[in-house]
Design a protein around this motif. Structure first.
Motif, PDB file in Angstrom:
ATOM      1  N   PHE B 169     -39.629 -20.449 -12.990  1.00  0.00           N
ATOM      2  CA  PHE B 169     -39.549 -19.501 -12.030  1.00  0.00           C
ATOM      3  C   PHE B 169     -39.729 -19.430 -10.607  1.00  0.00           C
ATOM      4  N   SER B 170     -40.383 -20.422 -10.091  1.00  0.00           N
ATOM      5  CA  SER B 170     -40.997 -20.216  -8.613  1.00  0.00           C
ATOM      6  C   SER B 170     -39.837 -21.029  -7.808  1.00  0.00           C
ATOM      7  N   LYS B 171     -38.901 -21.260  -8.048  1.00  0.00           N
ATOM      8  CA  LYS B 171     -37.887 -21.953  -7.026  1.00  0.00           C
ATOM      9  C   LYS B 171     -36.336 -21.410  -7.464  1.00  0.00           C
ATOM     10  N   GLU B 172     -35.784 -20.904  -6.215  1.00  0.00           N
ATOM     11  CA  GLU B 172     -34.666 -20.301  -6.626  1.00  0.00           C
ATOM     12  C   GLU B 172     -33.475 -21.304  -7.155  1.00  0.00           C
ATOM     13  N   HIS B 173     -32.731 -20.855  -8.102  1.00  0.00           N
ATOM     14  CA  HIS B 173     -31.916 -21.491  -8.708  1.00  0.00           C
ATOM     15  C   HIS B 173     -30.485 -21.521  -8.033  1.00  0.00           C
ATOM     16  N   LYS B 174     -30.732 -22.671  -6.782  1.00  0.00           N
ATOM     17  CA  LYS B 174     -29.449 -22.805  -5.916  1.00  0.00           C
ATOM     18  C   LYS B 174     -29.383 -24.351  -5.824  1.00  0.00           C
ATOM     19  N   GLY B 175     -28.107 -24.846  -5.284  1.00  0.00           N
ATOM     20  CA  GLY B 175     -27.981 -26.290  -4.923  1.00  0.00           C
ATOM     21  C   GLY B 175     -28.089 -27.026  -6.144  1.00  0.00           C
ATOM     22  N   VAL B 176     -28.697 -28.267  -6.138  1.00  0.00           N
ATOM     23  CA  VAL B 176     -28.578 -29.186  -7.268  1.00  0.00           C
ATOM     24  C   VAL B 176     -29.540 -28.694  -8.251  1.00  0.00           C
ATOM     25  N   PHE B 177     -30.573 -27.959  -7.942  1.00  0.00           N
ATOM     26  CA  PHE B 177     -31.610 -27.433  -9.078  1.00  0.00           C
ATOM     27  C   PHE B 177     -31.074 -26.452  -9.839  1.00  0.00           C
ATOM     28  N   GLY B 178     -29.845 -25.381  -8.761  1.00  0.00           N
ATOM     29  CA  GLY B 178     -29.564 -24.300  -9.587  1.00  0.00           C
ATOM     30  C   GLY B 178     -28.284 -24.874 -10.483  1.00  0.00           C
ATOM     31  N   GLY B 179     -27.667 -26.142 -10.051  1.00  0.00           N
ATOM     32  CA  GLY B 179     -26.698 -26.644 -10.910  1.00  0.00           C
ATOM     33  C   GLY B 179     -27.390 -27.298 -12.427  1.00  0.00           C
ATOM     34  N   ALA B 180     -28.522 -27.787 -11.967  1.00  0.00           N
ATOM     35  CA  ALA B 180     -29.244 -28.333 -13.327  1.00  0.00           C
ATOM     36  C   ALA B 180     -29.654 -27.109 -14.366  1.00  0.00           C
ATOM     37  N   ALA B 181     -29.956 -26.016 -13.649  1.00  0.00           N
ATOM     38  CA  ALA B 181     -30.378 -24.866 -14.312  1.00  0.00           C
ATOM     39  C   ALA B 181     -29.170 -24.348 -15.158  1.00  0.00           C
ATOM     40  N   LYS B 182     -28.051 -24.495 -14.576  1.00  0.00           N
ATOM     41  CA  LYS B 182     -26.726 -23.865 -15.166  1.00  0.00           C
ATOM     42  C   LYS B 182     -26.300 -24.712 -16.327  1.00  0.00           C
ATOM     43  N   VAL B 183     -26.560 -26.051 -16.039  1.00  0.00           N
ATOM     44  CA  VAL B 183     -26.089 -26.724 -17.247  1.00  0.00           C
ATOM     45  C   VAL B 183     -27.083 -26.538 -18.528  1.00  0.00           C
ATOM     46  N   GLY B 184     -28.324 -26.366 -17.983  1.00  0.00           N
ATOM     47  CA  GLY B 184     -29.561 -25.880 -19.072  1.00  0.00           C
ATOM     48  C   GLY B 184     -29.148 -24.456 -19.612  1.00  0.00           C
ATOM     49  N   ILE B 185     -28.394 -23.426 -19.115  1.00  0.00           N
ATOM     50  CA  ILE B 185     -27.866 -22.429 -19.617  1.00  0.00           C
ATOM     51  C   ILE B 185     -26.899 -22.674 -20.823  1.00  0.00           C
ATOM     52  N   TYR B 186     -26.002 -23.657 -20.489  1.00  0.00           N
ATOM     53  CA  TYR B 186     -25.042 -24.078 -21.353  1.00  0.00           C
ATOM     54  C   TYR B 186     -25.465 -24.699 -22.616  1.00  0.00           C
TER      55      TYR B 186
END
Lengths: 406, 223, 227
Positions: B169-186
């Motif tokens: 929750f406490s970090k914007e889903h941007k950059g590498v972190f956002g990319g990882a979150a995107k993989v997570g969604i898949y």
């Protein structure tokens, strides 16, 4: 080179001879032992079973040397006196060397014997165990890891609640489903249609229902400001009672006590499908513009969400039931997935201390991810190098997260 | 009950519920209303006989007190006949909490109904804290600590870690972190798709069961 | 006071239950089980409130001649008949120890021929709803939904004989692409990873939620906002 091949041949021959002899010896021994009586298990030890409420003694023994010779299992017998009558209390399969006697009285002293039994029903009795007594413990050391990790996570949550109370700003990412709440309520107001809130089908003894009621409180406060009709059918009486109280307070705190009606919340039936039959009826007759499905759901999730879809309602769902999440994801506009359900009320409250707890949850996530990554790397190094150093470190990480069923 | 008669009732109710798929109609409304009434009554009776009677009245000895034959002796008999404090006497607390719940009906002391509620919420919070922590967090993590020596293990670890990142929750889903979150969604979407596909067939068999009742048991057309 | 006592009760009950997991000694070890029984008992009392509400809502509809009032009569009658049939064990062995679900008793008949078909049919409607939800999923508009659909499709095919037939011609080196193999791989690897992430998230969510409730940070359920 020649010397090497000679000596190599010599040693090979020697090895073969030795092998043949030991094999022969073994054969002699085993045929010999067929005639000998069955050997009993030895070194029987009985001790209080640790980490329990008493009333259990654990019995351990060294397997009968005749394990491979047709032992079918072990019978455990006990007595309260070393010379008294021993009675059978249970059996353990061949190969097992422990038995938990979970039927003892803490005030008595027990003596145990373990009997090996073979295919021919021959029985061979062990020596007597030393005396043992069961007793309750004040701490279950098997759960020490639970205490350590739980303490870390709780500490983080409490720390960030206190931290946020002091007014320290915290960043929190947006959650689409929650961003949409105001819009969804506004839409119902514009259309002059009611809002339906389904708080799941489990009772207040389920944590998802508690989350649902807290979210209902926040949502109702906004609804009160918009002056839109709210309909909350419940499938449990305590949930009805709690939801009424919560909605009422939400209206009072929004300064709209006048707009509150006891009819907003009503009980339908405890029966899962009877409840959903009623909810379907409400949907097609009252045509709510917005439907919330927040809480614990089972198979009825899809029946409701699809009916809601058919009437063209905006639908916001949230549940921690993994099996129902796909249906909500497929049929609703927004879905709060698992953890987001529990975070929702904190988000919607906007209170710093509530939001602080979310930061604490994230610390839990860091612990979880670090454990996986570090554990996996250690396991990998161990698999590649075979080094016992990495092996024991990897085992340590495993142990930190394993729950021993005492 | 006569089986032709009872099966006909069951068949009419079955058709009534199915008719909702076409549109809301009087037969569905009838079935729905009957279902609500009968099922609410059913659960009330069940709760009385499965919970209140054995857990409160039997344990306290109230069943015995009102003269029921074969009823077990309870805490009240122990207290008054033997002068002994039985553990079951603690169920009196549950009874009192239950009565407090009912006081909600009184405008003057309705606030006392919050006590049993606070008890319920407190105990669920405590219980769920522990059970979820043990079975969801600890044991899942333990099983995910695997050596990275196979493709499957790698996928499992990457999927679990990126999935957890999605919930951060406490970090914007941007950059590498956002990319990882995107993989997570898949990964989450594959999970949802898998349970969706897995459930479809079992739901179809439920429908086949009802059709079998209508055409087989009731009309006798299908043997 | 009226607000404080419930918060204190929640705090004591919740924290004692958490601590009791580590203390096997009597009476702590048994607390969780006992409290669940307490809840069952409280729930029966609360049912009187629920039933009262049901009768009030439908009674009002009948009294005010609401558009659908005859259906409310059906609900009230259904509830009353079922309750009397059960509590007085009509047509079965009477008395507290008599079997409630005795074959031939009115309660059992109503359960068998009214309750059960209604329940089973409502449950069976899911087949249609699953079909319509799948139809919607087929029109997947974004990448996430497409992934969901693909996974669902493979798993669904993998559970049917058709799916087995479809790819059985694949040569051995490509056997991992056969639908049933692919389906079981999806179930045991990526699906498992997603499940674990969800479960770990839920556990953390529950822990934080429970702490907020126990510490009294969250007390919306008590309706305590106004004071």
């Amino acid at each position: 080179m020649k010397a090497f091949s000679y000596s190599f041949t010599f040693y090979c021959l020697l090895g073969l001879i030795l092998l043949a002899t030991t094999d022969g010896l073994a054969q002699v021994e085993s045929s010999d032992s067929l005639l000998s009586p069955l050997l009993p298990p030895s070194e029987v030890i009985a001790e209080d079973h640790p980490g329990d409420a008493g009333a259990a003694i654990i019995v351990r023994w060294k397997l009968s040397p005749d394990e491979d010779r047709g032992v079918t299992g072990y019978e455990i017998v006990r007595s309260t006196s070393p010379t008294g009558e021993f009675s059978s209390i249970g059996f353990a399969a061949a190969g097992s060397n422990r038995y938990v006697d979970a039927n003892t009285e803490d005030s008595l002293t027990y003596y145990y014997k373990v009997l090996a039994i073979d295919v021919d029903k021959n029985v061979s009795e062990s020596e007597l165990s030393p005396p043992a007594r069961s007793s309750p413990q004040w701490f279950n050391f098997h759960l020490l890891n639970l205490l350590i990790i739980g303490g870390l996570i709780c500490g983080a949550v409490i720390y960030f609640i206190a931290h946020a109370k002091k007014g320290k700003k915290l960043f929190l990412r947006k959650i689409a489903g929650l961003e949409a709440v105001d819009e969804a309520i506004g839409r119902a107001t514009e259309m002059g249609r009611p809002i339906l809130f389904i708080p799941g089908i489990l009772d207040m003894d389920d944590v998802q229902t508690i989350a649902a009621i807290t979210i209902l409180g926040r949502v109702a406060k906004t609804i009160a400001q918009y002056d839109t009709k709210l309909n909350v059918p419940t499938s449990r009486s305590i949930v009805m009672s709690t939801a009424m109280e919560t909605v009422k307070e939400a209206y009072i705190s929004a300064g709209r006590a006048d707009a509150y009606s006891d009819d907003f919340v009503h009980y339908v039936t405890d029966e899962q499908f009877g409840y959903v039959a009623a909810v379907n009826g409400i949907m097609v007759r009252e045509r709510p513009a917005t439907c919330f499905y927040i809480g614990a759901f089972f198979a009825e999730s899809l029946i409701m969400a699809e009916t809601g879809n058919a009437i063209g309602a905006i639908q916001i769902a949230g549940t921690a039931m993994p099996a129902q999440l796909p249906f909500f994801v497929a049929a609703c506009d927004y879905t709060l997935i698992g953890e987001e359900l529990f975070a929702a009320s904190a988000y919607l409250s906007g209170e710093p201390k509530q939001l602080g707890s979310l930061k604490g949850q994230d610390v839990g996530k860091i612990i979880a991810m670090s454990a996986i990554v570090i554990g996996a790397l250690l396991e990998t190094f161990f698999a590649i190098s075979g080094s016992s150093f990495f092996g024991s470190l990897a085992e340590l990480v495993h142990k930190l997260f394993s729950i021993v069923a005492s | 009950m006569d089986s032709v008669f009872s099966h006909t009732i069951a068949a009419i109710l079955t058709i009534g519920i199915i008719s909702f798929l076409y549109k809301d109609n009087p037969l569905y409304k009838f079935c729905e209303s009957l279902f609500i009434g009968v099922s609410a009554g059913y659960w009330f009776v069940q709760q009385y006989y499965a919970n209140l009677l054995p857990k409160l009245f039997d344990n306290l000895g109230i069943t015995k007190l009102v003269g029921a034959e074969n009823a077990p002796e309870g805490a009240l008999q122990a207290l008054f006949l033997e002068g002994r404090l039985d553990d079951n006497l603690l169920y009196l607390i549950a009874g009192v909490l239950g009565v407090m719940m009912l006081l909600r009906l009184s405008p003057k002391i309705g606030w006392i109904a919050r006590w049993p509620l606070a008890f319920t919420v407190g105990s669920s919070a405590g219980l769920y804290f522990i059970t979820y922590f043990q079975s969801n967090a600890m044991s899942q993590l333990e099983h995910t600590i695997l050596p990275l020596n196979s493709f499957n293990n790698l996928v499992l670890i990457v999927g679990t870690v990126t999935g957890i990142i999605y919930f951060y929750f406490s970090k914007e889903h941007k950059g590498v972190f956002g990319g990882a979150a995107k993989v997570g969604i898949y990964f989450l979407m594959i999970t949802f798709g898998a349970s969706f596909g897995y459930t479809v067939m079992s739901r179809m068999s439920l429908l086949i069961g009802r059709i079998d009742f209508l055409f087989g048991t009731w009309l006798g057309l299908v043997k | 006071m009226r607000r404080q006592i419930p918060v204190v009760i929640t705090f004591i009950v919740g924290s004692v239950l958490i601590i009791s997991v580590f203390i096997p000694h009597k009476p702590f070890g048994q607390l969780g089980e006992n409290f669940s029984v307490y809840f069952d008992i409280i729930a029966v009392f609360a049912f009187i409130l629920g039933a009262g509400n049901l009768l009030r809502v439908h009674g009002n509809r009948i009294y005010k001649k609401h558009k659908d009032w005859p259906y409310s009569v059906v609900t009230v009658a259904g509830f009353t008949v079922m309750m009397i049939a059960g509590l007085f064990k009509i047509g079965g062995s009477p008395g507290i120890t008599g079997d409630l679900t005795e074959p031939g008793s009115m309660f059992e008949d109503l359960y068998m021929y009214v309750f059960t078909p209604l329940m089973a049919t409502m449950f069976a409607l899911l087949a249609f709803y699953v079909a319509s939800a799948s139809h919607r999923a087929f029109r997947a508009k974004n990448k996430e939904a497409t992934v969901l659909l693909l996974a669902a499709f493979v798993i669904l095919l993998g559970r049917t004989p058709f799916g087995v037939e479809l790819t059985s011609w694949l040569p051995d080196p490509l056997s991992f692409l056969e639908i049933p193999n692919l389906a079981s791989w999806i179930m045991s690897v990526p699906n498992m990873a997603g499940q674990r992430a969800i479960m770990v998230g839920i556990a953390l969510g529950v822990i934080a939620m429970a702490l907020r409730v126990i510490l009294g940070v969250e007390r919306t359920y008590l309706g305590a906002d106004s004071e």
